[in-house]
Design an enzyme around this catalytic site. Structure first.
Site, mmCIF file in Angstrom:
data_model
loop_
_atom_site.group_PDB
_atom_site.id
_atom_site.type_symbol
_atom_site.label_atom_id
_atom_site.label_comp_id
_atom_site.label_asym_id
_atom_site.label_seq_id
_atom_site.Cartn_x
_atom_site.Cartn_y
_atom_site.Cartn_z
ATOM 1 N N PHE A 210 0.876 -0.809 0.067
ATOM 2 C CA PHE A 210 -0.372 -0.136 -0.147
ATOM 3 C C PHE A 210 1.004 0.635 -0.039
ATOM 4 O O PHE A 210 0.293 2.808 0.851
ATOM 5 C CB PHE A 210 -0.743 -0.177 1.246
ATOM 6 C CG PHE A 210 -1.754 -1.075 1.463
ATOM 7 C CD1 PHE A 210 -2.997 -1.398 0.536
ATOM 8 C CD2 PHE A 210 -0.955 -2.253 1.750
ATOM 9 C CE1 PHE A 210 -3.914 -2.594 1.235
ATOM 10 C CE2 PHE A 210 -1.865 -3.564 2.312
ATOM 11 C CZ PHE A 210 -3.287 -3.583 1.506
ATOM 12 N N ASP A 231 0.957 -0.700 -5.060
ATOM 13 C CA ASP A 231 -0.349 -0.409 -4.767
ATOM 14 C C ASP A 231 -1.096 -0.679 -6.057
ATOM 15 O O ASP A 231 -0.477 -0.926 -7.054
ATOM 16 C CB ASP A 231 0.074 1.252 -4.916
ATOM 17 C CG ASP A 231 -1.453 1.953 -4.216
ATOM 18 O OD1 ASP A 231 -0.895 2.108 -2.621
ATOM 19 O OD2 ASP A 231 -2.214 2.136 -4.990
ATOM 20 N N SER A 232 -2.322 -0.362 -5.594
ATOM 21 C CA SER A 232 -3.544 -0.882 -6.811
ATOM 22 C C SER A 232 -3.973 -0.016 -7.973
ATOM 23 O O SER A 232 -4.518 -0.261 -8.595
ATOM 24 C CB SER A 232 -4.244 -1.679 -6.320
ATOM 25 O OG SER A 232 -4.940 -0.811 -5.365
ATOM 26 N N ALA A 258 -2.716 -5.713 -3.194
ATOM 27 C CA ALA A 258 -1.963 -6.151 -1.796
ATOM 28 C C ALA A 258 -2.351 -7.611 -1.137
ATOM 29 O O ALA A 258 -1.613 -8.486 -1.289
ATOM 30 C CB ALA A 258 -2.043 -5.145 -1.064
ATOM 31 N N ASP A 278 0.762 -0.458 5.545
ATOM 32 C CA ASP A 278 0.158 0.891 5.572
ATOM 33 C C ASP A 278 -1.901 0.965 4.312
ATOM 34 O O ASP A 278 -1.425 1.844 3.956
ATOM 35 C CB ASP A 278 0.996 2.135 5.014
ATOM 36 C CG ASP A 278 -0.014 3.396 5.822
ATOM 37 O OD1 ASP A 278 -1.291 3.497 6.450
ATOM 38 O OD2 ASP A 278 0.208 4.187 5.222
ATOM 39 N N CYS A 318 -4.713 3.243 9.960
ATOM 40 C CA CYS A 318 -5.870 4.393 10.029
ATOM 41 C C CYS A 318 -7.261 4.257 10.620
ATOM 42 O O CYS A 318 -8.338 5.275 10.602
ATOM 43 C CB CYS A 318 -5.432 5.282 8.768
ATOM 44 S SG CYS A 318 -5.868 4.587 7.707
HETATM 45 N N1 SAH Z 1 1.566 4.354 2.634
HETATM 46 C C1 SAH Z 1 1.317 5.496 1.939
HETATM 47 C C2 SAH Z 1 -0.151 5.651 2.478
HETATM 48 C C3 SAH Z 1 -1.207 4.016 1.996
HETATM 49 S S1 SAH Z 1 -2.753 5.059 1.907
HETATM 50 C C4 SAH Z 1 1.566 6.293 2.443
HETATM 51 O O1 SAH Z 1 2.774 6.788 3.596
HETATM 52 O O2 SAH Z 1 2.003 7.403 1.533
HETATM 53 C C5 SAH Z 1 -3.175 3.162 0.848
HETATM 54 C C6 SAH Z 1 -3.502 3.115 0.068
HETATM 55 O O3 SAH Z 1 -3.964 1.716 -0.777
HETATM 56 C C7 SAH Z 1 -3.780 4.094 -1.839
HETATM 57 O O4 SAH Z 1 -2.497 3.921 -2.493
HETATM 58 C C8 SAH Z 1 -5.086 2.864 -2.752
HETATM 59 O O5 SAH Z 1 -4.272 2.983 -3.638
HETATM 60 C C9 SAH Z 1 -4.098 1.906 -1.486
HETATM 61 N N2 SAH Z 1 -4.758 0.642 -1.234
HETATM 62 C C10 SAH Z 1 -6.789 0.416 -1.160
HETATM 63 N N3 SAH Z 1 -6.491 -0.781 -1.235
HETATM 64 C C11 SAH Z 1 -5.827 -1.547 -2.451
HETATM 65 C C12 SAH Z 1 -5.725 -3.393 -2.738
HETATM 66 N N4 SAH Z 1 -6.477 -3.617 -2.062
HETATM 67 N N5 SAH Z 1 -3.825 -3.566 -2.668
HETATM 68 C C13 SAH Z 1 -2.884 -2.671 -3.339
HETATM 69 N N6 SAH Z 1 -3.679 -1.085 -3.096
HETATM 70 C C14 SAH Z 1 -4.519 -0.671 -2.458
#
Ligand code: SAH
Length: 375
Positions: A210, A231-232, A258, A278, A318
């Site tokens: 993420f 990330d997705s 993820a 995250d 979060c």
């Molecule tokens: N770690 C990052 C913030 C993450 S926010 C930082 O510090 O800036 C959460 C992220 O998860 C987003 O970018 C969103 O695109 C991604 N996301 C949401 N669902 C997802 C999934 N199933 N698989 C991969 N990424 C995902």
């Protein structure tokens, strides 16, 4: 009103006759005892948000004072960055207002009827302009929030100046910023201190799950031999890649779900020395807490399978609805299931520019646990 809390729910309001939406009102209990001044919303479940235990005769002046106080607080607690939250709603006694600074740009979010009122907007913009001298101020509108507050639709756009892009830095690392793009107001400023903390322990081969625009990954690249970000969101990864170039780093970015990736990698016997988790908030409200906890457990369990002995887990959550104790329990049960021992080196929360008010528990939402996998 819960002891000391600043919110009063609509169901607890005896009478709000003649109170105009989005105005400051005097509040009294059922017996007529004066409780203070609040901002009123005619639409939200949170009908009033207290702003003072006294009568407020001059709201613009109070707002100016609070903005100044918020800026002074940051001068005391924010280090090593030109990007931070300047105003954190209730946390700065300015309920309904969020202001983030990204170098010379400010990004503003209005969450309530009261903060949307034109005279309030004028005071806020003029005070921010005077105190911080930004080259521009952008408003990021969340259409869902305006709908809930029964406010007319309004596009995101410039409140001051023309500039919408810049480069900001945190902990010596530089990031591209586009005011009209990305999630939240652009970056996850609440993780800034956790990035630096993670980098204190990270080593070897690292996976940032993420990763969004690469906040953790770029910090890990300073101390790890190889870093992969997952990330997705393709647009997020494109900016992550530009950020890597900006900092002269070579990071692998993978567009994937993820959950699927962690399952496949764990099954395939992949090993890492450092993994950051995250995810977005899985528990948006109390009703889906159980499902959310299962989601967090799955991620942590698969990750723990892949960490080498001596490896580092950086596990974030979060969701306000998951308490710190509940989250530690998720980690404990996950570790037990895969027969690993976890030693916590840091049990962290959000960066100090997202202040926590003890009497408003909702202001404390981020958990970031850094642990060594012992065996
Ligand atoms: N770690 C990052 C913030 C993450 S926010 C930082 O510090 O800036 C959460 C992220 O998860 C987003 O970018 C969103 O695109 C991604 N996301 C949401 N669902 C997802 C999934 N199933 N698989 C991969 N990424 C995902």
């Amino acid at each position: 009103m819960q002891e000391g809390h600043v919110w009063v729910y609509r169901s607890d309001i005896v009478s709000a006759d003649g109170v105009a939406p989005g105005t400051a009102v005097g509040v009294a209990d059922e017996r007529g005892k004066f409780l203070g001044t609040a901002l009123y919303s005619s639409a939200s479940q949170i009908a009033i948000r207290m702003i003072s235990p006294r009568t407020v005769d001059d709201l613009p002046n109070l707002l100016r004072e609070r903005i100044q106080a918020a800026i002074s607080y940051r001068e005391r607690v924010v280090r090593d960055t030109d990007a931070y939250r300047v105003v954190f709603s209730e946390g700065d006694f300015l309920p309904g207002l969020i202001v983030d600074r990204y170098n010379d740009l400010l990004s503003l979010q209005v969450l309530t009827q009261a903060m949307d009122a034109e005279p309030v907007r004028e005071v806020v913009v003029s005070e921010l302009r005077q105190r911080l001298k930004p080259s521009s101020i952008t408003e990021r509108v969340d259409p869902r929030i305006r709908e809930l507050e029964q406010l007319p639709a309004r596009p995101s756009g410039q409140l001051l100046g023309e500039r919408t892009s810049t480069v900001f830095s945190m902990n010596g690392i530089r990031f591209h910023y586009e005011a009209m793009e990305g999630q939240k107001t652009g970056a996850f400023l609440d993780q800034r201190e956790n990035y630096a903390a993670a980098a204190r322990y990270a080593h070897g081969e690292a996976l940032d799950v993420f990763c969004y625009q690469g906040g953790f990954a770029l910090h890990l690249a300073q101390c790890c031999s190889k870093v992969t970000g997952v990330d997705s969101s393709r647009p997020a990864l494109e900016i992550a890649d530009r950020n890597a170039t900006l900092n002269g780093r070579d990071i692998e970015w993978l567009e994937a779900n993820a959950f699927d990736l962690l399952r496949d990698y764990a099954d395939a016997g992949r090993r890492y020395d450092t993994v950051v988790l995250d995810p977005p908030a899985f528990a948006k409200n109390k009703s889906n807490l159980e499902t959310a906890l299962r989601g967090y457990k799955e991620l942590n369990l698969r990750t723990l399978k892949m960490l080498r002995p001596g490896g580092i887990l950086v596990s974030c959550c979060c969701s306000y609805h998951v308490s710190p104790a509940q989250y530690l329990d998720v980690l404990r049960v996950s570790a037990q299931d895969v027969h690993r021992n976890l030693r916590i080196v840091e049990n962290r929360g959000q960066a100090k520019d997202h202040p926590i008010l003890l009497n408003v528990p909702e202001t404390a939402y981020l958990k970031c646990v850094i642990a060594f996998v012992n065996n």
